[in-house]
Design a protein around this motif. Structure first.
Motif, PDB file in Angstrom:
ATOM      1  N   UNK A 179      13.313   4.062  -3.755  1.00 11.84           N
ATOM      2  CA  UNK A 179      12.143   3.621  -3.009  1.00 11.84           C
ATOM      3  C   UNK A 179      12.538   3.490  -1.544  1.00 11.84           C
ATOM      4  N   UNK A 180      11.512   3.413  -0.681  1.00 13.46           N
ATOM      5  CA  UNK A 180      11.813   3.361   0.743  1.00 13.46           C
ATOM      6  C   UNK A 180      11.011   2.289   1.440  1.00 13.46           C
ATOM      7  N   UNK A 181      11.136   2.270   2.770  1.00 16.31           N
ATOM      8  CA  UNK A 181      10.326   1.322   3.536  1.00 16.31           C
ATOM      9  C   UNK A 181       9.125   2.061   4.100  1.00 16.31           C
ATOM     10  N   UNK A 182       8.073   1.336   4.382  1.00 17.81           N
ATOM     11  CA  UNK A 182       6.898   1.905   5.010  1.00 17.81           C
ATOM     12  C   UNK A 182       7.291   2.394   6.412  1.00 17.81           C
ATOM     13  N   UNK A 183       7.022   3.673   6.739  1.00 17.42           N
ATOM     14  CA  UNK A 183       7.506   4.210   8.022  1.00 17.42           C
ATOM     15  C   UNK A 183       6.912   3.483   9.236  1.00 17.42           C
ATOM     16  N   UNK A 184       5.725   2.919   9.086  1.00 19.16           N
ATOM     17  CA  UNK A 184       5.115   2.238  10.234  1.00 19.16           C
ATOM     18  C   UNK A 184       5.621   0.814  10.396  1.00 19.16           C
ATOM     19  N   UNK A 185       5.628   0.076   9.298  1.00 22.21           N
ATOM     20  CA  UNK A 185       5.982  -1.345   9.422  1.00 22.21           C
ATOM     21  C   UNK A 185       7.486  -1.574   9.322  1.00 22.21           C
ATOM     22  N   UNK A 186       8.207  -0.665   8.659  1.00 18.23           N
ATOM     23  CA  UNK A 186       9.637  -0.876   8.426  1.00 18.23           C
ATOM     24  C   UNK A 186       9.910  -1.835   7.274  1.00 18.23           C
ATOM     25  N   UNK A 187       8.836  -2.339   6.647  1.00 17.97           N
ATOM     26  CA  UNK A 187       8.984  -3.258   5.501  1.00 17.97           C
ATOM     27  C   UNK A 187       8.895  -2.483   4.186  1.00 17.97           C
ATOM     28  N   UNK A 188       9.523  -3.012   3.153  1.00 17.75           N
ATOM     29  CA  UNK A 188       9.377  -2.430   1.826  1.00 17.75           C
ATOM     30  C   UNK A 188       7.944  -2.630   1.356  1.00 17.75           C
ATOM     31  N   UNK A 189       7.370  -1.559   0.844  1.00 19.65           N
ATOM     32  CA  UNK A 189       6.031  -1.632   0.285  1.00 19.65           C
ATOM     33  C   UNK A 189       6.184  -1.823  -1.228  1.00 19.65           C
ATOM     34  N   UNK A 190       5.943  -3.060  -1.684  1.00 21.05           N
ATOM     35  CA  UNK A 190       6.214  -3.381  -3.092  1.00 21.05           C
ATOM     36  C   UNK A 190       5.246  -2.701  -4.046  1.00 21.05           C
ATOM     37  N   UNK A 191       4.032  -2.384  -3.531  1.00 21.83           N
ATOM     38  CA  UNK A 191       3.085  -1.618  -4.358  1.00 21.83           C
ATOM     39  C   UNK A 191       3.705  -0.281  -4.724  1.00 21.83           C
ATOM     40  N   UNK A 192       4.311   0.332  -3.723  1.00 16.29           N
ATOM     41  CA  UNK A 192       4.899   1.649  -3.943  1.00 16.29           C
ATOM     42  C   UNK A 192       6.138   1.545  -4.844  1.00 16.29           C
ATOM     43  N   UNK A 193       6.906   0.444  -4.732  1.00 14.62           N
ATOM     44  CA  UNK A 193       8.043   0.245  -5.640  1.00 14.62           C
ATOM     45  C   UNK A 193       7.522   0.163  -7.077  1.00 14.62           C
ATOM     46  N   UNK A 194       6.413  -0.573  -7.258  1.00 10.98           N
ATOM     47  CA  UNK A 194       5.834  -0.726  -8.598  1.00 10.98           C
ATOM     48  C   UNK A 194       5.369   0.624  -9.146  1.00 10.98           C
ATOM     49  N   UNK A 195       4.768   1.437  -8.278  1.00  8.99           N
ATOM     50  CA  UNK A 195       4.329   2.775  -8.724  1.00  8.99           C
ATOM     51  C   UNK A 195       5.513   3.638  -9.138  1.00  8.99           C
ATOM     52  N   UNK A 196       6.574   3.609  -8.304  1.00 11.79           N
ATOM     53  CA  UNK A 196       7.797   4.351  -8.651  1.00 11.79           C
ATOM     54  C   UNK A 196       8.310   3.909 -10.029  1.00 11.79           C
ATOM     55  N   UNK A 197       8.286   2.593 -10.247  1.00 12.98           N
ATOM     56  CA  UNK A 197       8.828   2.054 -11.494  1.00 12.98           C
ATOM     57  C   UNK A 197       8.000   2.526 -12.684  1.00 12.98           C
ATOM     58  N   UNK A 198       6.679   2.520 -12.532  1.00 12.65           N
ATOM     59  CA  UNK A 198       5.816   2.950 -13.636  1.00 12.65           C
ATOM     60  C   UNK A 198       6.058   4.428 -13.956  1.00 12.65           C
ATOM     61  N   UNK A 199       6.178   5.244 -12.915  1.00 14.54           N
ATOM     62  CA  UNK A 199       6.374   6.678 -13.138  1.00 14.54           C
ATOM     63  C   UNK A 199       7.768   7.006 -13.671  1.00 14.54           C
ATOM     64  N   UNK A 200       8.771   6.331 -13.134  1.00 12.38           N
ATOM     65  CA  UNK A 200      10.170   6.705 -13.400  1.00 12.38           C
ATOM     66  C   UNK A 200      10.721   6.004 -14.629  1.00 12.38           C
ATOM     67  N   UNK A 201      10.156   4.852 -14.981  1.00 10.54           N
ATOM     68  CA  UNK A 201      10.621   4.048 -16.123  1.00 10.54           C
ATOM     69  C   UNK A 201      12.124   3.772 -16.085  1.00 10.54           C
ATOM     70  N   UNK A 202      12.601   3.084 -15.029  1.00 14.26           N
ATOM     71  CA  UNK A 202      14.045   2.858 -14.890  1.00 14.26           C
ATOM     72  C   UNK A 202      14.591   1.893 -15.936  1.00 14.26           C
ATOM     73  N   UNK A 203      15.920   1.969 -16.172  1.00 15.59           N
ATOM     74  CA  UNK A 203      16.609   1.000 -17.020  1.00 15.59           C
ATOM     75  C   UNK A 203      17.089  -0.185 -16.190  1.00 15.59           C
ATOM     76  N   UNK A 204      17.265   0.063 -14.876  1.00 11.11           N
ATOM     77  CA  UNK A 204      17.742  -1.005 -13.995  1.00 11.11           C
ATOM     78  C   UNK A 204      17.145  -0.790 -12.601  1.00 11.11           C
ATOM     79  N   UNK A 205      16.684  -1.880 -11.998  1.00 13.14           N
ATOM     80  CA  UNK A 205      16.156  -1.820 -10.634  1.00 13.14           C
ATOM     81  C   UNK A 205      17.101  -2.616  -9.738  1.00 13.14           C
ATOM     82  N   UNK A 206      17.488  -2.014  -8.605  1.00 13.16           N
ATOM     83  CA  UNK A 206      18.382  -2.703  -7.672  1.00 13.16           C
ATOM     84  C   UNK A 206      17.581  -3.171  -6.466  1.00 13.16           C
ATOM     85  N   UNK A 207      17.728  -4.457  -6.128  1.00 13.96           N
ATOM     86  CA  UNK A 207      17.241  -4.943  -4.842  1.00 13.96           C
ATOM     87  C   UNK A 207      18.473  -5.215  -3.993  1.00 13.96           C
TER      88      UNK A 207
END
Ligand SMILES: *Cc1c(COP(=O)(O)O)cnc(C)c1O
Length: 416
Positions: free
Chosen positions: A144-172
Motif C-alpha cells: 500500500x502507499x500514501x496518498x500522493x496529494x496529502x502524503x498520508x496513508x489512505x486507510x480506505x485504500x489499505x482496506x481495499x488492498x486487503x480485501x482483494x489480496x487476502x494477506x496472511x500478515x499486514x505490516x504497519x
C-alpha cells in the motif's frame, strides 16, 4: 572520551579508526534519523566480557553451563522491555530489527504466504518485502502507499488492498513516513481478512517507550523494534508479543534463525531500557519531537515542501522537487556533508529519480537532542541547512555554516 589503551597497543590501525569515528561524531552534526548516541554505561555493557559467553537458549533453560550471569542480564532486559511496552512477552535476542521481522515471519508464515506492507518508495523498509531482501524473495508481497496529494496513508485504500489480496500478515510501520500510524485501524483491516498484524516500530521505539506516541501493543499480534534509533540501548532488535505466541516466537529466533545470543548487546539493551524508564527519557522523547516540529516550521518558512506537510515524529522528509528542482537528494547530502552536517538522501512518494539519487532528504533530531539541542538551536541548524542547499558554491555561506557547526559541536559535546 572513550579511551582504550589496550586497543591502541594491540591494533593501532583499528584504534585510530575508532578514534577518528569518535572525532567525526563529536565534530559534526548528525541528523540521520535512525542514529543516536548511547550512554557511556551502554558502551561499557556492550564492551564487556559477556561477549565471551555462549548462552544458546533462554534464561533458566540454556544449552551451556555457566550461564547464571547471562541469565541475570537477559532477564533484566526482558523485564524492562515488558515494563516499557506493557507487553506480556519480550524476546530481546534478535541481532537487528531485520532479524526481529524475520523471526515473526518464520514463526507465523510459510514460504509463498502473502504480506501486505507499505511501499519502500513511500517509506517502507527492505524487510517488509523488497525484492532484494529475503522477505520479497520468500513471500508474496502486495504494497500500500500514501496518498500522493496529502502524503498520508489512505486507510480506505489499505482496506481495499486487503480485501482483494487476502494477506496472511499486514505490516504497519515505516522508515520514512513522518506521521503516526493508526494501529487500531490497521488491526481492524487485518482482522477483517483474518491476517496477523505486525507493527514494526523500529524508528519510533523510544517515542513509544516514553509514551509520546501511541503504543500499538494492544492492537497488534506482534511488535518488532530496533534498540538503537530513538531509544539508546545499542544496536539490536526486539520482539514483543502476547503469551499466546510467545513460544512460537522464541523458537523462531532460537534455534530457528539465530545461534547464540549476543550477550554483550543484550546487556546494552538492559541498560538502555533502564535509562528509558526514567522521567528524563520521557522529557528527551518530547524534546526530540518538539525539535523535529521546529525543523519542519523552519523548512516550510523557507519554501521547502515537506512530505505530509510536517511531522509527528523525530524527522522531516523534505521533497526538493518544487523548491529546488535542480538539487537532488544526493546533491543536498553531499553539500551538507562538506560543512559537517550529516543527513541522508531519501526517496519521496511519487519519486522520479533513482534510489541512489532521490529527490528528498530525511532530517532527524534524535542525535542532536541527545547532545542537548532544543528548539532554538534546531532553528539555527534548519536555517543553515537551507542556506547550504540554496548556495552550495558560495564560499561565505560555506565558511559561516562550517564555523557554526564547529561552535555548536564544541558547546554540546557527546562524551565528556
Ligand atoms: C531500521 C528499521 C528496521 C531495522 O533495521 P536493522 O538495520 O535491521 O536493525 C526495521 N524496520 C524498519 C521500519 C526500520 O526503519
Amino acid at each position: 572520551m572513550v579511551r582504550s589503551n589496550h586497543l591502541e597497543e594491540t591494533d593501532p590501525a583499528v584504534y585510530a579508526a575508532v578514534q577518528d569515528e569518535r572525532r567525526r561524531q563529536e565534530e559534526s552534526l548528525g541528523l540521520i534519523a535512525s542514529e543516536n548516541h548511547v550512554s557511556e554505561a551502554v558502551l561499557e555493557a556492550q564492551g564487556s566480557v559477556l561477549t565471551n559467553k555462549y548462552a544458546e537458549g533462554y534464561p533458566g533453560s540454556r544449552y551451556y553451563g555457566g550461564c547464571e550471569h547471562a541469565d541475570t542480564v537477559e532477564q533484566l532486559a526482558i523485564d524492562r522491555a515488558k515494563e516499557l511496552f506493557d507487553a506480556e512477552h519480550a524476546n530481546v535476542q534478535p541481532h537487528s530489527g531485520t532479524q526481529a521481522n524475520m523471526g515473526v515471519y518464520f514463526a507465523m508464515l510459510d514460504p509463498g504466504d502473502r504480506i501486505l506492507s507499505l511501499d519502500l518508495t513511500h517509506g517502507g523498509h527492505l524487510s517488509h518485502g523488497h525484492d532484494v531482501n529475503f522477505s520479497g524473495q520468500l513471500y508474496d508481497i502486495e504494497q500500500y502507499g500514501v496518498d500522493p496529494d496529502s502524503g498520508y496513508i489512505n486507510y480506505e485504500s489499505v482496506a481495499e488492498h486487503a480485501t482483494e489480496f487476502d494477506p496472511d500478515l499486514v505490516v504497519s510501520g515505516a522508515s520514512a513516513y513522518p506521521r503516526e500510524f493508526d494501529y487500531e485501524r490497521i488491526h481492524e483491516i487485518a482482522s477483517d481478512v483474518d491476517a496477523y498484524h505486525l507493527a514494526d516500530i523500529a524508528h519510533v521505539t523510544g517515542l513509544i517507550a516514553a509514551g509520546v506516541h501511541t503504543n500499538p501493543i494492544s492492537n497488534a499480534d506482534f511488535v518488532t523494534a530496533s534498540t538503537h534509533k530513538t531509544i539508546r540501548a545499542g544496536r539490536g532488535g526486539l520482539i514483543l508479543t502476547s503469551d499466546e505466541f510467545s513460544e512460537q516466537i522464541d523458537k523462531s529466533i532460537f534455534p530457528g534463525s539465530q545461534g547464540g545470543p549476543l550477550m554483550h548487546n543484550i546487556a546494552g539493551k538492559a541498560v538502555g531500557f533502564q535509562e528509558a524508564l526514567t522521567p528524563e527519557f520521557t522529557e528527551y522523547a518530547k524534546q526530540v519531537v518538539a525539535n523535529a516540529e521546529t525543523l519542519a516550521t523552519t523548512f516550510s518558512e523557507h519554501g521547502l515542501s515537506l512530505v505530509s506537510g510536517g511531522t509527528d515524529k523525530h524527522y522531516v522528509l523534505a521533497d526538493l522537487r518544487d523548491s529546488h528542482p535542480n538539487v537532488t537528494g544526493s546533491d543536498a547530502e553531499e553539500y551538507l556533508q562538506n560543512v559537517g552536517i550529516t543527513v541522508n538522501k531519501n526517496t519521496v512518494p511519487g519519486e522520479t529519480r533513482s534510489p541512489f539519487t532521490t529527490s528528498g532528504i530525511r532530517v532527524g533530531t534524535p542525535s542532536l537532542t541527545t547532545r542537548g539541542f532544543t528548539q532554538s538551536e534546531m532553528e539555527t541548524v534548519g536555517h543553515a541547512i537551507v542556506d547550504v542547499i540554496e548556495h552550495p558554491e558560495d564560499q561565505d555561506v560555506i565558511e559561516d555554516v562550517s564555523s557554526l557547526v564547529d561552535r555548536l559541536c564544541e558547546e554540546y559535546p557527546i562524551y565528556d
